[in-house]
Design an enzyme around this catalytic site. Structure first.
Site, PDB file in Angstrom:
ATOM      1  N   ARG A  44     -15.444 105.470 -17.908  1.00 42.87           N
ATOM      2  CA  ARG A  44     -15.784 103.901 -17.929  1.00 42.87           C
ATOM      3  C   ARG A  44     -14.504 103.181 -18.203  1.00 42.87           C
ATOM      4  O   ARG A  44     -14.282 102.109 -19.031  1.00 42.87           O
ATOM      5  CB  ARG A  44     -16.638 103.846 -19.147  1.00 42.87           C
ATOM      6  CG  ARG A  44     -17.994 104.115 -18.864  1.00 42.87           C
ATOM      7  CD  ARG A  44     -18.746 103.129 -17.930  1.00 42.87           C
ATOM      8  NE  ARG A  44     -20.066 103.667 -17.321  1.00 42.87           N
ATOM      9  CZ  ARG A  44     -21.180 103.080 -17.927  1.00 42.87           C
ATOM     10  NH1 ARG A  44     -21.036 102.267 -19.025  1.00 42.87           N
ATOM     11  NH2 ARG A  44     -22.413 103.617 -17.669  1.00 42.87           N
ATOM     12  N   ARG A  66     -16.394  96.669 -19.156  1.00 39.82           N
ATOM     13  CA  ARG A  66     -16.476  95.400 -19.757  1.00 39.82           C
ATOM     14  C   ARG A  66     -15.512  94.921 -20.802  1.00 39.82           C
ATOM     15  O   ARG A  66     -15.506  94.008 -21.299  1.00 39.82           O
ATOM     16  CB  ARG A  66     -18.003  94.901 -19.940  1.00 39.82           C
ATOM     17  CG  ARG A  66     -18.956  94.516 -18.802  1.00 39.82           C
ATOM     18  CD  ARG A  66     -20.136  94.640 -19.338  1.00 39.82           C
ATOM     19  NE  ARG A  66     -20.744  96.052 -19.644  1.00 39.82           N
ATOM     20  CZ  ARG A  66     -21.804  96.145 -20.371  1.00 39.82           C
ATOM     21  NH1 ARG A  66     -22.540  95.148 -20.381  1.00 39.82           N
ATOM     22  NH2 ARG A  66     -22.124  97.482 -20.673  1.00 39.82           N
ATOM     23  N   ARG A 107     -16.429  90.540 -12.490  1.00 38.57           N
ATOM     24  CA  ARG A 107     -17.884  90.842 -12.281  1.00 38.57           C
ATOM     25  C   ARG A 107     -18.699  89.391 -12.536  1.00 38.57           C
ATOM     26  O   ARG A 107     -20.107  89.411 -11.976  1.00 38.57           O
ATOM     27  CB  ARG A 107     -18.432  91.537 -13.284  1.00 38.57           C
ATOM     28  CG  ARG A 107     -17.881  93.336 -13.036  1.00 38.57           C
ATOM     29  CD  ARG A 107     -19.022  94.115 -12.236  1.00 38.57           C
ATOM     30  NE  ARG A 107     -20.210  94.005 -12.906  1.00 38.57           N
ATOM     31  CZ  ARG A 107     -21.428  93.186 -12.719  1.00 38.57           C
ATOM     32  NH1 ARG A 107     -21.365  92.384 -11.559  1.00 38.57           N
ATOM     33  NH2 ARG A 107     -22.482  93.402 -13.343  1.00 38.57           N
ATOM     34  N   ASP A 118     -21.849 103.670  -9.555  1.00 44.28           N
ATOM     35  CA  ASP A 118     -22.781 103.948 -10.380  1.00 44.28           C
ATOM     36  C   ASP A 118     -23.445 105.228 -10.001  1.00 44.28           C
ATOM     37  O   ASP A 118     -23.795 105.435  -8.867  1.00 44.28           O
ATOM     38  CB  ASP A 118     -23.640 102.634 -10.678  1.00 44.28           C
ATOM     39  CG  ASP A 118     -24.316 103.120 -12.217  1.00 44.28           C
ATOM     40  OD1 ASP A 118     -23.815 102.776 -13.316  1.00 44.28           O
ATOM     41  OD2 ASP A 118     -25.427 103.621 -12.191  1.00 44.28           O
ATOM     42  N   TYR A 129     -33.847 108.991 -15.197  1.00 44.94           N
ATOM     43  CA  TYR A 129     -33.996 107.555 -14.939  1.00 44.94           C
ATOM     44  C   TYR A 129     -35.078 107.230 -14.284  1.00 44.94           C
ATOM     45  O   TYR A 129     -35.708 106.222 -14.239  1.00 44.94           O
ATOM     46  CB  TYR A 129     -32.604 107.046 -14.335  1.00 44.94           C
ATOM     47  CG  TYR A 129     -31.706 106.808 -15.410  1.00 44.94           C
ATOM     48  CD1 TYR A 129     -31.594 105.692 -16.038  1.00 44.94           C
ATOM     49  CD2 TYR A 129     -30.407 107.717 -15.411  1.00 44.94           C
ATOM     50  CE1 TYR A 129     -30.546 105.441 -17.076  1.00 44.94           C
ATOM     51  CE2 TYR A 129     -29.473 107.377 -16.412  1.00 44.94           C
ATOM     52  CZ  TYR A 129     -29.579 106.309 -17.296  1.00 44.94           C
ATOM     53  OH  TYR A 129     -28.650 106.033 -18.226  1.00 44.94           O
TER      54      TYR A 129
END
Ligand code: CP3
Length: 374
Positions: free
Chosen positions: A50, A54, A63, A99, A177
């Site tokens: 990662r 962010r 973004r 992703d 998921y």
């Protein structure tokens, strides 16, 4: 006027080159690839899971206001986000911004990324009958071609500075998921399938495996120089369930990807398996056809070496939360980590991804410490 025309022609020419998966700039720093193959290196290579995220203000700016999956579908945005951490830090690898959930999407499932909540599937799989709603076959170049374009563009723009890693979610993690419909503390809905519907579970895992194999081969064809498989939800499986529902598919993926690359006459690339919290499976993972085994922070380096022998390179495993401590402490933790793993057949990384509230300066301190002590 003439000047303008010449410039336009040059621009068109160079952007055409950047859309083709060939003629890539020569690689200047192969430390990560050498370490992945267990070869001698001048220093211990380092990257962060990662690393495009962010915690970087420039990431948040790029973004801003954009839907997450719209960003994933824009090769230019993916390229920019992938390159951002490289501009700040002396990293030894880049990982393409994308992703793991693009695969369930390609299978026809709707996913919304809800800010502050994460991914949500409005219509998760509820019973084995729902498997019929999935697209029976995925043409990866059609349905996931935007990822391949992002990889090709980024490999050109990276200009040979460091290798570019492609990735995928592993079948079990994607299955969680698709059934849970988002994050879950227990994974009990997905685990219920394993006990109540083992045949349907295997059918789904096999379908995901088939897509993943084509997807990874496509990423290499597009320019990826290494591949990481994220089995992020291994921890909720016990040894037996891991052996039944995760490991066979992880093995199948490495074997078939390597086979296909060979048949297509492509160069083999190192493959990394990261099965988070699967200590009990480390020995099996070291025999599963991956050059590198990624480790989370809950395992002692010496123990991981004992379980994996000299068969694989290890990658990891500083607790990401150690980045909340002082820079002096980060240095000490990194030094201990390098001493414990040894400097050969080792890639420094965190034990999981960076969080949005982490200080980029402390990330820089982590990377600098790896360089200092390696
Ligand atoms: O820098 C990189 O590592 C490359 C990009 C990357 C992302 N997701 C971007 C992303 C990678 C490798 C992933 C993998 C991924 N995605 C995993 C496996 C790794 C892991 O963390 O275990 C998983 C489980 C996902 C699913 C996913 N995507 C979740 C749970 C979330 C929400 C988490 C959060 O922090 O909100 C995402 C969204 C996501 N994927 C973000 C990023 C940078 C944050 C959202 C945003 O940018 O708006």
């Amino acid at each position: 006027m003439v000047q303008g025309l010449v410039t336009d022609t040059l621009l068109t020419h160079s952007s055409m080159e950047q859309s083709l998966p060939e003629g890539f700039p020569a690689l200047q720093n192969d430390t990560f690839l050498r370490a992945a193959r267990g070869e001698e290196c001048r220093h211990v290579p380092v990257w962060c899971m990662r690393q495009a995220g962010r915690y970087l203000p420039e990431f948040r700016e790029t973004r801003a206001g954009q839907d997450f999956f719209a960003s994933c579908r824009s090769p230019e945005i993916c390229c920019e986000l992938t390159l951002q951490p490289l501009r700040r830090f002396p990293l030894d690898a880049a990982i393409i911004f994308s992703d793991i959930l693009v695969i369930p999407q390609a299978l026809g499932m709707e996913i919304v990324m809800e800010p502050g909540r994460g991914p949500v599937f409005p219509n998760p799989l509820q019973s084995p009958e729902d498997l019929q709603k999935l697209k029976p076959a995925v043409d990866v170049s059609q349905d996931l071609g935007y990822v391949f374009q992002a990889i090709t563009l980024t490999r050109h723009k990276i200009a040979g500075k460091v290798p570019l890693i492609g990735f995928t979610g592993a079948p079990w993690t994607l299955m969680t998921y698709m059934i849970e419909g988002g994050g879950s503390a227990t994974m009990s809905k997905a685990k219920r399938w394993l006990y109540q519907h083992p045949a349907a579970s295997h059918q789904l895992l096999q379908q995901l495996t088939d897509v993943i194999v084509d997807y990874l081969v496509g990423q290499v064809a597009a320019g990826a120089q290494a591949l990481q498989v994220f089995e992020s939800h291994a921890g909720c499986l016990g040894p037996q369930q891991f052996a039944d529902f995760s490991l066979p598919y992880l093995r199948d993926i490495s074997r078939r990807v390597k086979e296909k690359l060979k048949t297509e006459g492509r160069e083999e690339v190192p493959m990394i398996v990261f099965a988070k919290d699967a200590h009990y499976a480390l020995e099996d993972l070291s025999h599963s056809g991956y050059e590198v085994v990624g480790l989370d922070w809950t395992i002692r380096p010496q123990e991981a070496r004992e379980k994996t022998g000299r068969r694989v390179t290890l990658q990891g495993n500083m607790d990401p939360c150690a980045l909340y401590s002082s820079k002096e402490n980060i240095e000490q933790v990194v030094k201990n980590m390098l001493d414990a793993f040894g400097r050969k057949a080792y890639i420094a990384n965190l034990g999981h991804g960076l969080y949005p509230d982490m200080d980029p300066e402390h990330v820089g301190a982590f990377i600098a410490a790896v360089h200092k002590y390696s």
